[in-house]
Motif scaffolding. Structure first.
Motif, mmCIF file in Angstrom:
data_model
loop_
_atom_site.group_PDB
_atom_site.id
_atom_site.type_symbol
_atom_site.label_atom_id
_atom_site.label_comp_id
_atom_site.label_asym_id
_atom_site.label_seq_id
_atom_site.Cartn_x
_atom_site.Cartn_y
_atom_site.Cartn_z
ATOM 1 N N GLY A 73 26.374 50.183 17.493
ATOM 2 C CA GLY A 73 26.458 50.665 16.341
ATOM 3 C C GLY A 73 26.834 49.089 15.385
ATOM 4 O O GLY A 73 25.519 49.275 14.222
ATOM 5 N N LEU A 74 26.612 48.429 15.268
ATOM 6 C CA LEU A 74 26.594 47.229 14.810
ATOM 7 C C LEU A 74 25.033 46.566 14.535
ATOM 8 O O LEU A 74 24.610 46.062 13.690
ATOM 9 C CB LEU A 74 27.509 45.882 14.564
ATOM 10 N N TRP A 75 24.392 47.057 16.177
ATOM 11 C CA TRP A 75 23.294 45.963 16.103
ATOM 12 C C TRP A 75 22.069 47.025 15.424
ATOM 13 O O TRP A 75 20.976 46.462 14.143
ATOM 14 C CB TRP A 75 22.781 46.765 17.791
ATOM 15 N N ALA A 76 22.572 48.197 15.284
ATOM 16 C CA ALA A 76 21.531 49.422 14.437
ATOM 17 C C ALA A 76 21.820 49.430 12.914
ATOM 18 O O ALA A 76 20.735 50.295 12.004
ATOM 19 C CB ALA A 76 21.798 50.586 15.193
ATOM 20 N N PHE A 77 22.926 49.043 12.369
ATOM 21 C CA PHE A 77 23.742 49.700 11.025
ATOM 22 C C PHE A 77 23.633 48.211 10.357
ATOM 23 O O PHE A 77 24.007 48.637 9.129
ATOM 24 C CB PHE A 77 24.187 50.860 10.379
ATOM 25 N N GLY A 78 24.711 47.622 10.924
ATOM 26 C CA GLY A 78 24.988 46.531 10.363
ATOM 27 C C GLY A 78 24.795 45.113 10.094
ATOM 28 O O GLY A 78 24.831 44.574 9.366
ATOM 29 N N ILE A 79 23.838 44.951 10.855
ATOM 30 C CA ILE A 79 22.752 43.444 10.593
ATOM 31 C C ILE A 79 21.568 43.151 10.999
ATOM 32 O O ILE A 79 21.231 41.953 11.379
ATOM 33 C CB ILE A 79 23.668 42.625 11.926
ATOM 34 N N SER A 80 21.434 44.067 10.483
ATOM 35 C CA SER A 80 19.496 43.792 10.998
ATOM 36 C C SER A 80 19.099 42.935 9.509
ATOM 37 O O SER A 80 17.784 42.764 10.177
ATOM 38 C CB SER A 80 19.170 45.302 10.733
ATOM 39 N N TYR A 87 21.607 39.369 14.497
ATOM 40 C CA TYR A 87 21.208 40.657 15.472
ATOM 41 C C TYR A 87 20.722 40.222 16.482
ATOM 42 O O TYR A 87 20.605 40.920 17.151
ATOM 43 C CB TYR A 87 19.832 41.342 14.164
ATOM 44 N N HIS A 88 19.913 38.901 16.871
ATOM 45 C CA HIS A 88 19.763 38.949 17.792
ATOM 46 C C HIS A 88 20.433 38.088 18.375
ATOM 47 O O HIS A 88 20.813 38.657 20.132
ATOM 48 C CB HIS A 88 18.627 37.891 17.620
ATOM 49 N N VAL A 131 24.294 39.631 23.368
ATOM 50 C CA VAL A 131 24.839 40.517 24.468
ATOM 51 C C VAL A 131 24.727 41.551 25.315
ATOM 52 O O VAL A 131 25.570 42.185 26.413
ATOM 53 C CB VAL A 131 26.273 40.149 23.803
ATOM 54 N N CYS A 132 24.271 42.520 24.515
ATOM 55 C CA CYS A 132 23.782 44.405 24.772
ATOM 56 C C CYS A 132 23.673 42.946 25.439
ATOM 57 O O CYS A 132 23.552 44.431 27.353
ATOM 58 C CB CYS A 132 23.765 44.664 23.995
#
Length: 132
Positions: free
Chosen positions: A16-23, A29-30, A35-36
């Motif tokens: 959710g952070l990757w997709a919505f919060g930090i693009s 983002y990277h 980590v994922c």
């Protein structure tokens, strides 16, 4: 945790952070994607190495399938080279067979956007805004 739910929940929040919060912040983002990626890679390898008697246990199999579905959509959406994705997808297919069909359609126009949208629609993926 004993049942592994914390891993799925944590990866759902990271997705959710990757997709919505930090693009807009490519560095963060990277970082989140890395980590994922590490968690997915090692968890998938661990699950595929489980003895059949453990992996076929209904409660364990259910948890693995839940994680594999999330992992499958994350791997498809992430900007990994194809030669990184292929081995993980092949292993995920044992628990989430649909990932093979999704992977095979990767040359369809708009495919990446569709995979990202499907990832964000999973119930475990929680929109997280940066700074919260």
């Amino acid at each position: 945790k004993k049942d592994g739910t914390a891993l799925v929940e944590a990866l759902g929040r990271l997705a959710g952070l990757w997709a919505f919060g930090i693009s807009a912040d490519r560095h963060r983002y990277h970082e989140v994607m890395m980590v994922c990626s590490i968690l997915i890679f090692h968890t998938v390898n661990m699950c595929t190495d489980l003895p059949p008697s453990v992996a076929s246990s209904p409660p364990i199999r259910h948890k693995i399938q839940e994680a594999a579905r999330l992992f499958g959509f994350m791997v498809l959406a992430f900007e990994w080279p194809e030669h990184w994705k292929q081995p993980v997808i092949s292993k995920l297919a044992a628990f989430f067979p649909e990932v093979i069909e999704l992977w095979q359609s990767r040359h369809t126009p708009g495919w990446a956007a569709v995979q990202s949208r499907q990832l964000t629609q999973l119930p475990v993926v929680i929109p997280v805004q940066r700074g919260r």
